[in-house]
Design a protein around this motif. Structure first.
Motif, PDB file in Angstrom:
ATOM      1  N   LEU A 177      44.406 -17.336 -36.451  1.00  0.00           N
ATOM      2  CA  LEU A 177      43.233 -18.138 -36.112  1.00  0.00           C
ATOM      3  C   LEU A 177      42.749 -19.170 -36.985  1.00  0.00           C
ATOM      4  O   LEU A 177      42.466 -20.285 -36.718  1.00  0.00           O
ATOM      5  CB  LEU A 177      42.115 -17.165 -35.869  1.00  0.00           C
ATOM      6  CG  LEU A 177      40.783 -17.858 -35.988  1.00  0.00           C
ATOM      7  CD1 LEU A 177      40.854 -18.676 -34.212  1.00  0.00           C
ATOM      8  CD2 LEU A 177      39.534 -16.736 -35.497  1.00  0.00           C
ATOM      9  N   SER A 180      45.136 -21.830 -36.964  1.00  0.00           N
ATOM     10  CA  SER A 180      45.182 -22.565 -35.749  1.00  0.00           C
ATOM     11  C   SER A 180      43.951 -23.604 -35.815  1.00  0.00           C
ATOM     12  O   SER A 180      43.689 -24.232 -34.572  1.00  0.00           O
ATOM     13  CB  SER A 180      45.311 -21.749 -34.627  1.00  0.00           C
ATOM     14  OG  SER A 180      46.521 -21.122 -34.427  1.00  0.00           O
ATOM     15  N   LEU A 181      42.913 -23.400 -36.660  1.00  0.00           N
ATOM     16  CA  LEU A 181      41.585 -24.170 -36.592  1.00  0.00           C
ATOM     17  C   LEU A 181      41.765 -25.535 -36.264  1.00  0.00           C
ATOM     18  O   LEU A 181      40.955 -26.015 -35.613  1.00  0.00           O
ATOM     19  CB  LEU A 181      40.805 -23.919 -37.844  1.00  0.00           C
ATOM     20  CG  LEU A 181      40.097 -22.482 -37.921  1.00  0.00           C
ATOM     21  CD1 LEU A 181      39.476 -22.072 -39.161  1.00  0.00           C
ATOM     22  CD2 LEU A 181      39.359 -22.113 -36.620  1.00  0.00           C
ATOM     23  N   VAL A 184      42.498 -25.864 -32.873  1.00  0.00           N
ATOM     24  CA  VAL A 184      41.382 -25.612 -32.080  1.00  0.00           C
ATOM     25  C   VAL A 184      40.259 -26.792 -31.868  1.00  0.00           C
ATOM     26  O   VAL A 184      39.660 -26.947 -30.782  1.00  0.00           O
ATOM     27  CB  VAL A 184      40.563 -24.218 -32.382  1.00  0.00           C
ATOM     28  CG1 VAL A 184      39.519 -24.059 -31.739  1.00  0.00           C
ATOM     29  CG2 VAL A 184      41.447 -23.309 -32.559  1.00  0.00           C
ATOM     30  N   GLY A 187      41.095 -29.557 -29.793  1.00  0.00           N
ATOM     31  CA  GLY A 187      41.230 -29.191 -28.240  1.00  0.00           C
ATOM     32  C   GLY A 187      42.616 -28.965 -27.872  1.00  0.00           C
ATOM     33  O   GLY A 187      42.771 -28.895 -26.524  1.00  0.00           O
ATOM     34  N   GLU A 188      43.638 -28.609 -28.775  1.00  0.00           N
ATOM     35  CA  GLU A 188      44.860 -28.546 -28.288  1.00  0.00           C
ATOM     36  C   GLU A 188      45.208 -27.259 -27.919  1.00  0.00           C
ATOM     37  O   GLU A 188      46.300 -26.849 -27.315  1.00  0.00           O
ATOM     38  CB  GLU A 188      45.971 -29.199 -29.489  1.00  0.00           C
ATOM     39  CG  GLU A 188      45.714 -30.769 -29.566  1.00  0.00           C
ATOM     40  CD  GLU A 188      46.678 -31.292 -30.728  1.00  0.00           C
ATOM     41  OE1 GLU A 188      47.243 -30.601 -31.304  1.00  0.00           O
ATOM     42  OE2 GLU A 188      46.638 -32.380 -30.948  1.00  0.00           O
ATOM     43  N   VAL A 189      44.375 -26.320 -28.788  1.00  0.00           N
ATOM     44  CA  VAL A 189      44.502 -24.632 -28.384  1.00  0.00           C
ATOM     45  C   VAL A 189      43.566 -24.121 -27.982  1.00  0.00           C
ATOM     46  O   VAL A 189      42.403 -24.436 -28.362  1.00  0.00           O
ATOM     47  CB  VAL A 189      45.137 -24.010 -29.740  1.00  0.00           C
ATOM     48  CG1 VAL A 189      45.388 -22.668 -29.689  1.00  0.00           C
ATOM     49  CG2 VAL A 189      46.520 -24.893 -30.320  1.00  0.00           C
ATOM     50  N   ALA A 190      43.709 -23.233 -26.947  1.00  0.00           N
ATOM     51  CA  ALA A 190      42.715 -22.546 -26.524  1.00  0.00           C
ATOM     52  C   ALA A 190      42.552 -20.936 -26.841  1.00  0.00           C
ATOM     53  O   ALA A 190      43.710 -20.356 -27.211  1.00  0.00           O
ATOM     54  CB  ALA A 190      43.008 -22.379 -24.784  1.00  0.00           C
ATOM     55  N   ILE A 191      41.622 -20.605 -27.383  1.00  0.00           N
ATOM     56  CA  ILE A 191      41.483 -19.387 -28.012  1.00  0.00           C
ATOM     57  C   ILE A 191      41.067 -18.191 -26.912  1.00  0.00           C
ATOM     58  O   ILE A 191      39.885 -18.555 -26.258  1.00  0.00           O
ATOM     59  CB  ILE A 191      40.634 -19.259 -29.112  1.00  0.00           C
ATOM     60  CG1 ILE A 191      41.101 -20.349 -30.276  1.00  0.00           C
ATOM     61  CG2 ILE A 191      40.043 -18.016 -29.756  1.00  0.00           C
ATOM     62  CD1 ILE A 191      42.360 -19.762 -30.775  1.00  0.00           C
ATOM     63  N   TRP A 193      38.834 -15.559 -26.852  1.00  0.00           N
ATOM     64  CA  TRP A 193      37.651 -14.949 -27.729  1.00  0.00           C
ATOM     65  C   TRP A 193      37.769 -13.329 -27.580  1.00  0.00           C
ATOM     66  O   TRP A 193      37.348 -12.945 -28.525  1.00  0.00           O
ATOM     67  CB  TRP A 193      36.397 -15.737 -27.733  1.00  0.00           C
ATOM     68  CG  TRP A 193      36.701 -17.194 -28.116  1.00  0.00           C
ATOM     69  CD1 TRP A 193      36.680 -18.158 -27.590  1.00  0.00           C
ATOM     70  CD2 TRP A 193      36.587 -17.514 -29.386  1.00  0.00           C
ATOM     71  NE1 TRP A 193      36.762 -19.342 -28.326  1.00  0.00           N
ATOM     72  CE2 TRP A 193      36.883 -18.857 -29.714  1.00  0.00           C
ATOM     73  CE3 TRP A 193      36.779 -16.840 -30.665  1.00  0.00           C
ATOM     74  CZ2 TRP A 193      36.811 -19.762 -30.605  1.00  0.00           C
ATOM     75  CZ3 TRP A 193      36.828 -17.655 -31.829  1.00  0.00           C
ATOM     76  CH2 TRP A 193      36.909 -19.076 -31.909  1.00  0.00           C
TER      77      TRP A 193
END
Length: 316
Positions: A177, A180-181, A184, A187-191, A193
């Motif tokens: 995570l 990947s911040l 994130v 807006g290129e990676v969806a988390i 949650w």
């Protein structure tokens, strides 16, 4: 032929069911964490690690534990009555070999078992030999013998390995995570949650299940020790004396200091509850209590004059 003890049988069934449930919960948590992180591969990693722990954990952990505590082998001629007790208990527990006996030069009142049924050892500290009488030492040795006979060391080793793997899965997710911040924020990676929350909580849940399993195995070892000695009062008396000794002067200055944490955060059940269960078993007739003379043959163990505190809480 000994008559079946209905109280003991009820406790044994209850403890086994709890153990199976808690081990299943641990495996389930680990497999779930692995699946959320790596998909189907994570499940197989969790199951493979559990199988590997069952095979390798007891022997490797046992040698390391004895080395960390500075345990020394005790030959039969050094403590003949201790060996007589242990041989008697091993025979009653139907162990293939008598556990090796080790001495730990520590003022702490403690005893522990390592290994597996076919190759095991029981270590006792100088503090335990000085604080307890023969009757109580017999009960303590029976408790440790029960751990070996029931495979508790393997079960707890499995639980520890699964708990550690679950923590590793959670840590991997947290590192991923952090890395990947930037993506994130762009807006290129969806988390996911929810999955991340489950991964974050899984180590704590696994730890609670592991502690619960440890408490259940202690109850079961107490019950089995009462059957091996035929005298539940032996272990009950030892537990009461250990509790009094360990609390010492702080018990009356600060009542309740010894157990500040909630019961579900302990590795062992409350001593009062363990003693109560043993006394419940004592209402039935003893099967084969220890009748040997006091431990007059034990050498006068001397604690190291330069005893000092080491990292990890080990006295040397």
């Amino acid at each position: 032929m000994n008559r079946p003890n209905p109280v003991s049988a009820r406790h044994a069934t209850y403890n086994r069911l709890q153990s199976v449930l808690l081990v299943t919960v641990l495996l389930g948590l680990c497999a779930l964490a692995g699946y959320l992180l790596f998909g189907d591969t994570g499940i197989w990693v969790a199951l493979g690690a559990g199988a590997l722990a069952l095979i390798l954990e007891p022997a490797a952990a046992g040698r390391l534990t004895l080395a960390l505590y500075g345990a020394r082998p005790l030959a039969p001629e050094q403590a003949p009555q201790l060996w007589q007790m242990l041989t008697t208990l091993a025979r009653r527990a139907q162990l293939p070999t008598t556990p090796a006996l080790y001495y730990v030069p520590s003022p702490l009142i403690n005893a522990f078992a390592v290994g597996r049924r076919t190759s095991s050892a029981i270590a006792v500290t100088g503090g335990l030999l000085q604080a307890l009488d023969a009757h109580e030492i017999f009960g303590v040795l029976a408790h440790e013998t029960a751990h070996i006979a029931h495979g508790d060391l393997r079960v707890m080793g499995l639980a520890d390995s699964i708990s550690r793997l679950t923590s590793l899965f959670a840590l991997t997710a947290q590192i991923g995570l952090v890395l990947s911040l930037p993506a994130v924020f762009l807006g290129e990676v969806a988390i996911n949650w929810l999955a991340l929350l489950v991964l974050a909580l899984s180590p704590q849940l696994a730890l609670l299940a592991q502690l619960g399993l440890s408490r259940v195995r202690e109850f079961d070892a107490d019950r089995a020790a009462a059957e091996l000695t035929g005298d539940p009062h032996a272990l009950a008396s030892a537990l009461a004396r250990i509790e009094r000794t360990q609390r010492g002067w702080r018990a009356w200055l600060m009542p309740g200091w010894g157990n500040p944490e909630p019961s579900w955060l302990r590795t062992h059940p409350p001593t009062e509850e363990r003693i109560a269960r043993l006394l419940e078993l004592s209402m039935h007739s003893p099967m084969h209590a220890w009748t040997a003379q006091p431990l007059a043959s034990l050498p006068a163990w001397q604690l190291p004059s330069h005893a000092r505190w080491r990292p990890g809480g080990i006295w040397r």
